[in-house]
Scaffold this active site. Structure first.
Site, PDB file in Angstrom:
ATOM      1  N   GLU A 296       0.838  -1.213   0.000  1.00 51.82           N
ATOM      2  CA  GLU A 296       0.000   0.000   0.000  1.00 51.82           C
ATOM      3  C   GLU A 296       0.866   1.254   0.000  1.00 51.82           C
ATOM      4  O   GLU A 296       0.802   2.099   0.888  1.00 51.82           O
ATOM      5  CB  GLU A 296      -0.971  -0.017   1.175  1.00 51.82           C
ATOM      6  CG  GLU A 296      -1.993  -1.131   1.086  1.00 51.82           C
ATOM      7  CD  GLU A 296      -3.086  -1.067   2.136  1.00 51.82           C
ATOM      8  OE1 GLU A 296      -4.227  -1.500   1.849  1.00 51.82           O
ATOM      9  OE2 GLU A 296      -2.806  -0.582   3.259  1.00 51.82           O
TER      10      GLU A 296
ATOM     11  N   GLU B 133      -6.301  -6.783  -1.650  1.00 53.35           N
ATOM     12  CA  GLU B 133      -6.931  -6.861  -0.333  1.00 53.35           C
ATOM     13  C   GLU B 133      -8.386  -6.442  -0.431  1.00 53.35           C
ATOM     14  O   GLU B 133      -8.701  -5.406  -1.039  1.00 53.35           O
ATOM     15  CB  GLU B 133      -6.244  -5.945   0.687  1.00 53.35           C
ATOM     16  CG  GLU B 133      -4.829  -6.312   1.055  1.00 53.35           C
ATOM     17  CD  GLU B 133      -4.268  -5.378   2.127  1.00 53.35           C
ATOM     18  OE1 GLU B 133      -5.063  -4.715   2.840  1.00 53.35           O
ATOM     19  OE2 GLU B 133      -3.027  -5.303   2.234  1.00 53.35           O
TER      20      GLU B 133
END
Length: 529
Positions: free
Chosen positions: A323, A425
């Site tokens: 991320e 995710e």
């Protein structure tokens, strides 16, 4: 929100009720069996605004067929189906399809809803097995949902159903009924993944896992039997609790590969969590200058991956950073210094390929619906020659926006950069209750934002919807989805903070196992997409 034209519908409903009561008109007759294998009038365009859309039938246990109608304001074309009435109502709009070969069929539709209904859903029934449903989420944006059923009787009924309170509304448009899984022409799902990074610690602390019947099983066997074919493991450099380090990742990789799953390794380049809000250097690297930091990225990546290869568990895909919207290894590799960030990413990518040339390099950002940011980020990476094979995004419906925003972003990224895309995710809650003292992240306000109910079926529907988005990416560039931490149940000692053994788990209501440790319906989604 753009609901039905309420005053006009009130008048129409009242007039219809008067005429029906007076015997001047007949109620809608049951729809004829249709000898067709596709939806007729899927966009509700035939005859424009009307009480009964051609090709469709209406029924109502409350006697309010008038709550189902077509009106202006379609997602595409000029018209849409709406359900609405000034009083409580239960109505369904349906088609019966016949002449179907045995196999898997999927009903898909674009929907909107003001919410508040007792129930609002798409359904496939009379197909030869149990009725299958997909709940319509609360959203003012057009969102595509789907439901899949096995046909064994040669026929199937596709229905839009509302059991609603006064003033509740839904809109529906662009309905599809197709065979063969989700039947989407975009491509086939090749990755049905799960991040199981906390699983080893859970089991070491006494965590157990059961199938839906209550039989205790190995959790990786349960995931594999449910259709999971790819496992994701994060790597920390020197974590305080000793989990997610090199040694334990090697141990878990052996178990993963023994189940016939592929392996995604997720380098955080930190001693603990790395995400858009924090990208802290490992303590051992804190005094490094930039050249030393870049070299550390290469050697750490190479060391872990070469050890995996040596034990016969070569990584199939590797994330260089987790991320990393605002870069990694702050402050040196923050995204306000793209020259440094590119050098770090290139070092990691080069190490991946040096160990195994066929291992794919994944670059992973959060906020899966944020197209402007993702375009800027990948434009920077491409212009600096950063090596990568796959684009990954996190997309939690309750944080990152609608399914339609995810669809638009994935479609654009795949086309703009010519790379396959995946959701690295996602997750959703199956309850609002907690199983330990740690407050759960997924709560009532996030349930409202996510648009699906916090129920086992709502969790399954949300996951299926994300898979459907990825499948819909044109030219087969949608690879698949990883569910984040489906096995992170509330086990004492396996909490959020690796430095604090007494910390709790704020995630257990998003696991794919309930508070009795039984597999939830969401696990079966992997085997049906």
């Amino acid at each position: 929100m753009s609901g039905p034209s309420h005053p006009l519908r009130t008048a129409a409903a009242a007039l219809g009720a008067v005429l029906l009561a007076a015997g001047l008109v007949a109620g809608p007759a049951p729809g004829p069996v249709r000898a067709a294998a596709t939806i007729t009038n899927p966009g509700f365009e035939s005859s424009g605004a009307s009480q009964s859309p051609p090709g469709w039938s209406e029924s109502s246990s409350s006697g309010q067929q008038s709550a189902s109608f077509t009106e202006a304001g379609g997602r595409s074309g000029n018209y849409r189906l709406s359900h609405w009435a000034s009083g409580a109502y239960r109505v369904e709009t349906y088609q019966q399809l016949t002449g179907l070969g045995s196999g898997s069929y999927t009903l898909r539709a674009w929907v909107r809803s003001g919410g508040g209904q007792v129930a609002a859903y798409l359904a496939l029934r009379n197909c030869g097995g149990a009725e299958q449903r997909a709940n319509i989420p609360t959203t003012s944006n057009w969102t595509q949902i789907s439901v899949t059923a096995q046909v064994s009787s040669g026929q199937c009924t596709a229905a839009v159903v509302s059991d609603a309170r006064a003033g509740n509304w839904i809109n529906v448009d662009d309905v599809e009924f197709t065979g063969g899984g989700t039947g989407n022409p975009g491509g086939s799902i090749s990755i049905r993944g799960a991040d199981v990074s906390t699983l080893l610690k859970s089991q070491d602390r006494g965590g157990i896992y059961r199938d839906a019947a209550g039989n205790q099983r190995d959790p990786l066997q349960l995931l594999r039997a449910g259709g999971v074919d790819y496992a994701r493991l994060k790597v920390w450099v020197n974590p305080a609790d000793g989990y997610n380090n090199k040694a334990r990742v090697l141990s878990m990789a052996s178990r993963v590969k023994a189940q016939g799953m592929r392996l995604l390794i997720d380098f955080h380049y930190s001693d603990s969590w790395a995400d858009p809000g924090k990208q802290n250097k490992p303590a051992a690297w804190s005094g490094y200058n930039f050249n030393q930091l870049r070299d550390a990225v290469y050697h750490h990546t190479y060391d872990v991956l070469s050890a995996l290869k040596a034990q016969g568990t070569t990584a199939d895909m590797v994330q260089v950073g987790n991320e990393i919207n605002d870069g990694m290894l702050w402050p040196d590799g923050r995204s306000n210094n793209w020259a440094n960030l590119a050098a770090l990413l290139t070092a990691g990518g080069n190490a991946v390929k040096a160990v195994n040339g066929s291992t794919q390099v994944l670059l992973h950002l959060a906020e899966g619906g944020n197209n402007s940011q993702h375009r800027w980020w990948f434009d920077q990476a491409v212009s600096r020659g950063v090596p990568f094979d796959v684009i990954g995004v996190s997309h939690y419906l309750y944080w990152h926006g609608s399914l339609s925003s995810l669809q638009a972003n994935l479609n654009d990224l795949a086309a703009r950069y010519g790379k396959p895309v995946l959701v690295a995710e996602t997750a959703y809650g199956f309850t609002l209750n907690a199983d330990d003292s740690e407050p759960n992240i997924f709560n009532s306000s996030l349930q409202q934002a996510g648009g699906y109910p916090a129920t086992p079926q709502g969790q399954a529907d949300a996951l299926r919807a994300v898979f459907d988005v990825v499948r819909s990416v044109p030219n087969g560039r949608g690879l698949g989805v990883f569910y984040w931490e489906p096995t992170w149940t509330a086990v004492s000692g396996n909490g959020w903070d690796p430095t604090n053994p007494s910390s709790g788990n704020g995630w257990e209501n998003q696991a794919l196992f309930d508070y009795g440790d039984r597999a939830l319906p969401g696990l079966s989604v992997f085997g049906s997409v």
